[in-house]
Design a protein around this motif. Structure first.
Motif, mmCIF file in Angstrom:
data_model
loop_
_atom_site.group_PDB
_atom_site.id
_atom_site.type_symbol
_atom_site.label_atom_id
_atom_site.label_comp_id
_atom_site.label_asym_id
_atom_site.label_seq_id
_atom_site.Cartn_x
_atom_site.Cartn_y
_atom_site.Cartn_z
ATOM 1 N N CYS A 199 0.795 -1.088 -0.108
ATOM 2 C CA CYS A 199 0.074 0.065 -0.077
ATOM 3 C C CYS A 199 0.851 1.117 0.001
ATOM 4 O O CYS A 199 1.693 1.396 1.099
ATOM 5 C CB CYS A 199 -0.877 0.064 1.112
ATOM 6 N N SER A 200 1.084 2.209 -1.020
ATOM 7 C CA SER A 200 1.633 3.138 -1.142
ATOM 8 C C SER A 200 0.974 4.507 -1.900
ATOM 9 O O SER A 200 0.094 4.198 -2.785
ATOM 10 C CB SER A 200 3.138 2.831 -2.009
ATOM 11 N N PRO A 201 1.421 5.597 -2.009
ATOM 12 C CA PRO A 201 0.797 6.786 -2.612
ATOM 13 C C PRO A 201 1.008 6.564 -3.934
ATOM 14 O O PRO A 201 2.049 6.065 -4.500
ATOM 15 C CB PRO A 201 1.638 7.701 -1.968
ATOM 16 N N GLY A 202 0.101 6.822 -4.690
ATOM 17 C CA GLY A 202 0.372 6.761 -6.239
ATOM 18 C C GLY A 202 0.418 8.143 -6.835
ATOM 19 O O GLY A 202 1.294 8.846 -6.435
ATOM 20 N N GLY A 203 -0.382 8.443 -7.696
ATOM 21 C CA GLY A 203 -0.508 9.793 -8.432
ATOM 22 C C GLY A 203 -0.811 10.903 -7.445
ATOM 23 O O GLY A 203 -1.021 10.516 -6.171
ATOM 24 N N LEU A 252 -4.000 10.137 -4.963
ATOM 25 C CA LEU A 252 -4.225 8.823 -5.286
ATOM 26 C C LEU A 252 -3.557 7.838 -4.341
ATOM 27 O O LEU A 252 -2.460 8.199 -3.936
ATOM 28 C CB LEU A 252 -3.775 8.469 -6.722
ATOM 29 N N MET A 253 -4.126 6.629 -3.978
ATOM 30 C CA MET A 253 -3.490 5.455 -3.054
ATOM 31 C C MET A 253 -3.506 4.553 -3.874
ATOM 32 O O MET A 253 -4.325 3.921 -4.680
ATOM 33 C CB MET A 253 -4.268 5.351 -1.872
ATOM 34 N N ARG A 254 -2.302 3.734 -3.942
ATOM 35 C CA ARG A 254 -2.186 2.470 -4.921
ATOM 36 C C ARG A 254 -2.127 1.281 -4.052
ATOM 37 O O ARG A 254 -1.088 1.297 -2.993
ATOM 38 C CB ARG A 254 -0.777 2.571 -5.734
ATOM 39 N N VAL A 255 -2.651 0.219 -4.409
ATOM 40 C CA VAL A 255 -2.618 -1.018 -3.588
ATOM 41 C C VAL A 255 -2.109 -1.938 -4.798
ATOM 42 O O VAL A 255 -3.021 -2.110 -5.783
ATOM 43 C CB VAL A 255 -4.059 -1.346 -2.948
ATOM 44 N N SER A 256 -1.167 -2.768 -4.398
ATOM 45 C CA SER A 256 -0.534 -3.828 -5.548
ATOM 46 C C SER A 256 -0.463 -5.191 -4.943
ATOM 47 O O SER A 256 -0.367 -5.413 -3.514
ATOM 48 C CB SER A 256 0.926 -3.247 -5.831
ATOM 49 N N MET A 313 2.476 -8.443 -11.117
ATOM 50 C CA MET A 313 1.862 -7.520 -10.166
ATOM 51 C C MET A 313 0.858 -6.654 -10.636
ATOM 52 O O MET A 313 1.036 -5.888 -11.698
ATOM 53 C CB MET A 313 3.317 -6.511 -9.799
ATOM 54 N N PHE A 314 -0.263 -6.955 -10.040
ATOM 55 C CA PHE A 314 -1.469 -6.218 -10.363
ATOM 56 C C PHE A 314 -1.618 -4.928 -9.393
ATOM 57 O O PHE A 314 -1.249 -5.267 -8.023
ATOM 58 C CB PHE A 314 -2.694 -6.842 -10.363
ATOM 59 N N TRP A 315 -2.222 -3.931 -9.719
ATOM 60 C CA TRP A 315 -2.106 -2.684 -8.984
ATOM 61 C C TRP A 315 -3.631 -1.978 -9.173
ATOM 62 O O TRP A 315 -3.909 -2.024 -10.463
ATOM 63 C CB TRP A 315 -1.018 -1.831 -9.123
ATOM 64 N N ILE A 316 -4.046 -1.627 -8.106
ATOM 65 C CA ILE A 316 -5.151 -0.385 -8.426
ATOM 66 C C ILE A 316 -5.032 0.835 -7.605
ATOM 67 O O ILE A 316 -4.292 0.739 -7.027
ATOM 68 C CB ILE A 316 -6.613 -0.862 -8.000
ATOM 69 N N GLU A 317 -5.495 1.979 -8.283
ATOM 70 C CA GLU A 317 -5.244 3.201 -7.854
ATOM 71 C C GLU A 317 -6.813 3.852 -7.714
ATOM 72 O O GLU A 317 -7.424 3.694 -8.440
ATOM 73 C CB GLU A 317 -4.368 4.107 -8.709
ATOM 74 N N LEU A 318 -7.151 4.206 -6.396
ATOM 75 C CA LEU A 318 -8.092 4.973 -5.892
ATOM 76 C C LEU A 318 -7.939 6.426 -5.425
ATOM 77 O O LEU A 318 -6.855 6.556 -4.711
ATOM 78 C CB LEU A 318 -9.121 4.119 -5.121
#
Length: 674
Positions: free
Chosen positions: A435-439, A442-446, A508-513
């Motif tokens: 779990c890390s910051p994305g753009g 945004l927050m990214r979960v991979s 590695m699959f990731w989503i950003e919300l």
């Protein structure tokens, strides 16, 4: 010196050449299309026949029943083009054969790789027989491949048709040739005589009423003018110059009109080419849509029948008096039925999810969701699956971020990614969740696995329906639409999904919300308290009223409750009687179906809540209405809990226990307040 050809001969030659060219192109196109269609049709037909034969013979291979396999092969006698067939066991041994009557055909003693070959006018096809991902054997078919004979027949027909068409064109053009060229030749004869004799009094005959007649009239007029100019040559130089100038302007106008006509023809040609291109694209799209439909039906037929086969098969064994089984076997069979039923329910839910998303019927409740809570719940749910394969799960220790999402759908997305990472991982591998910051914002979960990874072409097709993560082997169960549903749910929540993969190293699959701040819960301190229930006597069981019109569903709940000595069950077949029993017996809780005769469960729960005698009784919905809008509608109507059929005994028991705990707390609070 070559012989000069006349105008009729040239015109006839042009017509014959155009006719020949058109015939050759048309017949060649038809021949190529038919041969290609024959090849594709025969290949598809034999492939379908092999798959059907393999499906029918799977039980024979499983139970070593050569007679059944031979009977299945004997059905090939209905296909006169099939010369021979065979079925091989999983070890490559010849299991059963078939040779068409009257033919001397040698059947291969060992199977080859899946595929189609063409040898000496014969089609040879090998197809693996698979059941639940396991290779049971191989089907072999040999059929007549008559493409050369068809080519010869079509070539002969083409030659005959060409000769016949040329002959007809020649016979038709002879009289028509005279009609077209005779007026022109008459003008040429008059012109030749005028040149030879200098007699300008001759006139060309007007034999038609078309452009040639206009030409003849113009020619005659020209002769008259020349005759007149010859007599008045000395006095008409200026008139001749004026007419020459007019003739020059007329020629320029004709040239201009010709250029405009050529331009219009060119524009029209481009329009026709564009229309043809659009038509070809539409046909290709229609073909692709048809293939997608066929793939969908084929995939669903296999995936739904696989668990149904286990459910019906083991159920028949359990209910058959001719197949006695031990208690251990009954438990094993029941376990298989339960596992297959849950798998079937998962398939149906995935298909319904995709259908709801495609139709725009999915309603999301976007709110701040704590990622740490969601990840902990998902870890608890997938840990048993990972332990079975020795997969090590690594979740972040502290993920304090909150994202804007639908809590239920976000859990569904993460569970799908985690189950795929476990399913397509290598034995004793690992799955790492981060779990890390994305753009910005945004927050990214991979979710990263240590599986075999994907090729670039597999990654491109990854989010297409029925792809199954690019696994060509098809050994994993599922519809192959889980990632499609996941992608579209992420997009509905305003997020994005992506994947990076290295073949042989993992994916590695990731989503950003969108990240957000949590909303504090609001509790109304002035809310009216629920009237307490009287405390039960020591050892007295709690009473449950079940309102259900289906006897089988009622029997199932009766059996579940029978294992609970602390519970007593009452039942009612419709809503009206259920309300009367609730008023008379004052049960501790009520289980309510929604689709009831006469009075629906929604209306019944509203009547119960408006009656002071029954308003305090918690009502649990137990229904097959599983759409999100149905759940929202039920909870809004006043149901305490909402359970969906088919019944999950653990969830059912948890709902009963949590309701009993709620009643106990309410009773204690009521006693304390007194």
């Amino acid at each position: 010196m070559s012989r000069r050809r006349s105008l009729p001969q040239k015109l006839l030659g042009v017509v014959m050449l155009v006719t020949l060219a058109a015939l050759l192109v048309s017949l060649g196109t038809i021949l190529a299309y038919d041969l290609r269609a024959y090849h594709q049709s025969l290949t598809a037909d034999m492939t379908t026949q092999a798959e059907l034969l393999g499906h029918m013979s799977a039980p024979a291979l499983t139970f070593d029943d050569q007679r059944l396999a031979k009977e299945n092969l004997a059905l090939l006698r209905l296909r006169p083009k099939v010369n021979a067939g065979a079925i091989y066991s999983a070890r490559g041994q010849l299991f059963a054969t078939y040779v068409a009557p009257g033919l001397d055909v040698q059947v291969p003693q060992a199977p080859r790789a899946d595929g189609v070959a063409f040898v000496n006018g014969k089609m040879l096809l090998f197809r693996r027989i698979r059941d639940n991902g396991e290779v049971l054997g191989t089907v072999y078919l040999q059929a007549d491949y008559e493409i050369l004979s068809r080519f010869s027949d079509y070539a002969m027909i083409a030659i005959i048709a060409t000769l016949l068409a040329l002959g007809i064109a020649y016979l038709l053009m002879r009289p028509l040739n005279k009609v077209v060229t005779q007026p022109v030749l008459a003008i040429a004869d008059v012109a030749r005589e005028v040149v030879e004799t200098g007699d300008y009094s001759r006139r060309a005959p007007g034999t038609s009423n078309d452009e040639v007649a206009e030409l003849a009239a113009s020619f005659n007029k020209m002769l008259s003018v020349i005759e007149s100019r010859t007599r008045e040559l000395e006095n008409s130089n200026s008139e001749i110059a004026r007419e020459a100038e007019q003739r020059s302007k007329a020629q320029q106008e004709v040239m201009r009109l010709n250029e405009e006509l050529e331009l219009r023809v060119h524009e029209r040609t481009l329009q026709l080419e564009q229309a043809n291109s659009e038509l070809a694209l539409a046909m290709e799209e229609a073909k692709s849509a048809n293939q997608a439909k066929s793939a969908f039906l084929s995939s669903m037929s296999h995936e739904l029948r696989t668990p149904l086969n286990a459910i019906l098969g083991f159920a028949q064994i359990l209910t058959s008096e001719k197949l006695p089984s031990t208690l251990a076997q009954k438990r094993e069979f029941a376990s298989h039925i339960l596992k297959s039923g849950r798998h079937l329910l998962t398939l149906i839910n995935e298909i319904l999810d995709l259908a709801k998303i495609e139709s725009g019927a999915v309603a999301l409740s976007l709110e701040p969701v704590a990622l740490q809570e969601i990840l902990q719940e998902c870890e608890g749910m997938v840990a048993p699956l990972a332990d079975q394969r020795g997969i090590r799960l690594l979740f972040p220790d502290a993920c304090t971020a909150n994202v804007t999402a639908d809590r239920t759908r976000l859990k569904q997305i993460l569970l799908n990614l985690l189950s795929n990472a476990i399913k397509y991982n290598r034995e004793a591998g690992s799955v790492v969740v981060d779990c890390s910051p994305g753009g910005p914002g945004l927050m990214r979960v991979s979710v990263q696995d240590t599986g075999m990874g994907l090729r670039p072409e597999q990654v491109k097709q990854l989010f297409q329906p029925f792809n199954r993560l690019g696994q060509e082997s098809g050994t994993e169960e599922g519809t192959g639409i889980g990632l499609v549903v996941t992608k579209r749910l992420v997009e509905l929540m305003g997020g994005t999904i992506g994947v990076t993969s290295s073949q042989g190293a993992g994916s590695m699959f990731w989503i950003e919300l969108a990240s957000t701040e949590p909303t504090p819960s609001r509790i109304d301190p002035d809310a009216e308290s629920v009237p307490p229930l009287p405390r039960h006597a020591q050892g007295e069981p709690a009473t449950i009223l079940y309102v259900e019109d289906n006897p089988a569903n009622l029997k199932l709940v009766e059996e579940i409750i029978s294992f609970r000595p602390d519970l007593k069950l009452l039942s009612a077949p419709d809503g009206h009687l259920g309300i009367e029993l609730a008023r008379a017996h004052q049960p501790d809780m009520i289980l309510m179906d929604i689709n009831l005769p006469g009075l629906s469960g929604l209306d019944a729960v509203k009547l119960l809540h408006t009656d002071p005698r029954t308003a305090h009784i918690p009502v649990i919905a137990l229904t097959a209405n599983a759409m999100p809008r149905d759940v929202e509608k039920g909870l809004a109507a006043g149901f305490f809990r909402y359970l969906i059929k088919p019944i999950n005994i653990d969830e059912f028991t948890d709902a009963i226990n949590s309701t009993m705990s709620f009643l106990a707390r309410r009773e204690e609070e009521g006693s304390t307040s007194k």
